[in-house]
Design an enzyme around this catalytic site. Structure first.
Site, PDB file in Angstrom:
ATOM      1  N   ASP A 164       0.825  -1.210   0.000  1.00 16.10           N
ATOM      2  CA  ASP A 164       0.000   0.000   0.000  1.00 16.10           C
ATOM      3  C   ASP A 164       0.855   1.255   0.000  1.00 16.10           C
ATOM      4  OD1 ASP A 164      -2.853  -0.978   0.272  1.00 16.10           O
ATOM      5  OD2 ASP A 164      -1.973  -1.986   1.989  1.00 16.10           O
ATOM      6  N   GLU A 415       9.899  13.889 -13.214  1.00 13.28           N
ATOM      7  CA  GLU A 415      11.335  13.855 -12.919  1.00 13.28           C
ATOM      8  C   GLU A 415      11.715  12.662 -12.053  1.00 13.28           C
ATOM      9  OE1 GLU A 415      10.102  18.070 -13.728  1.00 13.28           O
ATOM     10  OE2 GLU A 415       9.395  16.508 -12.349  1.00 13.28           O
TER      11      GLU A 415
END
Length: 694
Positions: A164, A415
């Protein structure tokens, strides 16, 4: 016949015991260390047993076999899952003694998996989200290699176990989106859907429908009972057939099997305790002592290695018969043609003759044109700044969904995802990845850049617009603290070249690195060619060198990098012409390379005269080179929005200011008498600096 059917109809019964071996090895190791995370290995033991027992192709006796399947434990805190697997299937460096030394100094079983620390660890994980994002790069590399050499030599899957936390981290969104766009059909993610976080249930912090999220990004997504072996197997079979990347949500219970703590967040990051483990042994019918696996269960696990060895041997026969064998092996080994260095030397000679004046970002593109023409190993890219970073050359055609023959990735405004994907491409082998963005946005990529350095990967970051020299975009885009942050990172070469000659030299160094990533900090503004001396020696490889020697004994030494070397040269010439002060200029394109030189070379370059450091960035880190009698000309805060020339004058990063600082330094060095030039005896003018200059 599909892969899972080969295991036979009674597979599920034996897989229960195989999974329990993982559970108890994990419990025992964490208990002995009194440190670690038993819950995740216990919860995912069933699903991972199916993956390894029925599908995965790896050969522990040849852990670097190029066409092996990749297994990435993105949820790296569950490292005992990986170490248990490696022991059970027979990795030579993972005897039981290593499991019992879990998390101890000098052991192979570090708290989180570390690439290169033990055999078969495909990537360093632990910072959540990095593993799944790095796996995207591995899957990209697999498709690129298959496009070049065919499925007979490259045809493997990348499997990921993610938790998770991995899916909550922002980097996962970037990676998932890119993978879906590129249709990376050989990427399979098994999500440990236990709905537990450290604080408690995940509904404390998220309501995300992960299946819908992945489907929206172009993935195939399934949900299964993670403790039902046949359901997991059917889901993996479907994932292997689909033309998309796949998510399999394995609904599990953290700490599965624990006598009283199953399903509790308390099993996440702490030992279960002797009483709980004893009760769990009784509950699961495991009467064996700690760190013991019955021979029949160990033998069942060792069949995984047998299947992998058979697959590897068949692959080796295909490789030997291939006309592409030599080229394939050179590609996998990233073997550069020696011609690259010769071509770059000729490039430098030609531009030295022309005195080429260009921005170093443009000089970088010009050098890349030479490199990319000489080798097919380089894979370029940019985070939606291709026209600014200048990372595209004539040889690097774009990669697109279904077409992986190209050499250029449009990563989009991702990025962090770009940096992690480049790590994965480098880890896979076969390519040298480079990718561009603005230097200021290295903040967004920081986590993956750190792992590039930690893993020792030959990844190259092309970071342009490296100072206030970018001008009008203002302080949000003007890096100030970034060079210091990058230079503080161990095993990372930070190159800030001053002109086209140094830029080409730095590229020659970076492209030849095997175990160190590189950063290029490149200017937006045009810079004059400063190195006019003949010779093919790569002076940038020394990290720093005397660009302009003083006329006679030094009175002062000016240290600078990048665009500020031009300022240092102008100041030195003025000091000599107007004040008869002998100033040397030292260009420092790479601190890390300079630091690696011996003390004698340091003394030769730095000298013993007072020093001034000049850089359009923060001071942090410069004091190690400046010495006791020194000054710094640079930034003390954030930038501003204005034309570049106005900003340099406003912040006092000018030859005038350097001259003033030099005169003040020399005056302070001789407070009772006016300082004089070393050879001329001419008194130096008294300078009173304004408060703004100070």
């Amino acid at each position: 016949m599909n892969v899972s059917q080969q295991i036979g109809p009674r597979a599920a019964a034996s897989e229960r015991s195989m999974a329990d071996a993982i559970r108890f090895l994990s419990m025992d190791a964490v208990e002995k260390a009194n440190s670690g995370h038993p819950g995740m290995p216990m919860g995912m033991a069933d699903a991972v047993t199916v993956l390894f027992n029925r599908f995965i192709r790896i050969d522990p006796s040849h852990p670097d076999w190029p066409d092996r399947d990749r297994f990435v434990l993105s949820a790296g805190h569950g490292s005992m899952l990986l170490y248990s697997l490696h022991h059970l299937i027979g990795f030579a460096d993972m005897p039981m003694a290593e499991l019992s030394s879990f998390r101890q100094l000098g052991s192979k079983t570090a708290g989180h998996p570390e690439y290169g620390h033990a055999l078969g660890i495909e990537t360093t994980t632990g910072p959540l989200g990095q593993g799944i994002s790095t796996a995207v790069g591995m899957a990209i590399a697999e498709q690129m290699m298959a496009a070049r050499f065919g499925s007979a030599l490259c045809n493997h899957f990348t499997y990921v176990v993610a938790g998770d936390g991995c899916l909550q981290e922002g980097i996962s969104h970037e990676a998932i989106d890119l993978a879906g766009h590129l249709k990376l059909r050989k990427l399979v993610v098994l999500w440990d859907d236990n709905r537990i976080s450290i604080d408690g249930s995940t509904d404390l912090s998220t309501s995300m429908n992960q299946l819908a999220r992945f489907r929206a990004a172009g993935w195939d997504a399934q949900a299964v009972d993670g403790h039902d072996p046949d359901a997991v197997a059917k889901a993996i079979e479907r994932a292997r057939r689909t033309r998309k990347p796949s998510l399999i949500a394995c609904r599990t219970r953290i700490g599965k099997g624990a006598a009283s703590m199953e399903g509790s967040h308390k099993t996440h990051g702490a030992a279960l305790g002797e009483k709980e483990i004893a009760a769990t042994r009784e509950k699961l019918g495991w009467p064996h002592p700690p760190f013991f696996v019955p021979p029949e269960i160990k033998a069942a696990w060792e069949k995984v290695a047998t299947r992998g060895r058979t697959a590897r041997e068949a692959w080796e026969i295909r490789l030997d018969a291939s006309r592409s064998k030599k080229r394939y092996e050179q590609t996998v080994e990233r073997k550069l043609d020696g011609e690259v260095g010769d071509l770059l030397a000729r490039f430098r000679g030609a531009h030295r003759t022309r005195a080429t004046k260009v921005a170093t970002r443009q000089a970088s593109q010009m050098a890349l044109e030479v490199i990319n023409g000489a080798t097919a190993l380089t894979i370029g890219g940019s985070a939606d700044l291709t026209g600014s970073n200048l990372t595209l050359t004539s040889q690097t055609q774009p990669i697109s969904p279904g077409n992986f023959k190209g050499r250029y990735l449009h990563y989009g405004i991702r990025e962090h995802g770009m940096a992690a994907a480049m790590n994965g491409i480098a880890l896979h082998g076969g390519f040298i990845p480079y990718g561009g963005t603005f230097l200021v946005f290295s903040d967004y990529a920081r986590g993956a850049m750190r792992l590039s350095a930690l893993m020792g990967l030959p990844v190259i970051y092309v970071l342009t617009h490296d100072s206030i020299g970018l001008g009008e975009d203002g302080p949000t885009h003007q890096p100030v603290e970034h060079l210091a942050m990058l230079r503080a990172t161990p095993n990372l070469n930070v190159f800030r070249p001053a002109d086209i000659i140094e830029t080409a030299e730095c590229w020659e160094i970076a492209i030849g690195e095997k175990n160190t990533p590189s950063v290029f900090a490149l200017s937006r503004q045009a810079l004059p060619m400063l190195r006019r001396t003949d010779g093919n020696e790569n002076l940038s490889a020394l990290g720093a060198y005397v660009l302009r020697e003083a006329r006679g004994d030094r009175d002062i030494t000016l240290l600078a990098t990048g665009s500020e070397v031009e300022i240092a040269v102008a100041a030195a010439e003025r000091l000599q012409a107007e004040e008869r002060i002998a100033a040397a200029v030292v260009s420092m394109p790479c601190w890390e390379k300079f630091e690696a030189q011996d003390a004698a070379y340091h003394r030769q370059v730095l000298g013993d005269a007072p020093r001034i450091a000049i850089e359009a960035a923060g001071r942090l880190g410069w004091d190690r080179w400046m010495g006791p009698d020194s000054a710094f000309v640079g930034m003390t805060g954030f930038g501003a929005s204005a034309p570049a020339g106005d900003l340099y004058r406003h912040f006092g990063i000018t030859a005038d200011h350097v001259v003033a600082e030099a005169l003040e330094l020399l005056r302070r060095a001789c407070p009772e008498t006016p300082p004089i030039g070393a050879r001329t005896g001419k008194p130096v003018a008294h300078i009173v600096r304004s408060s703004e200059e100070a």
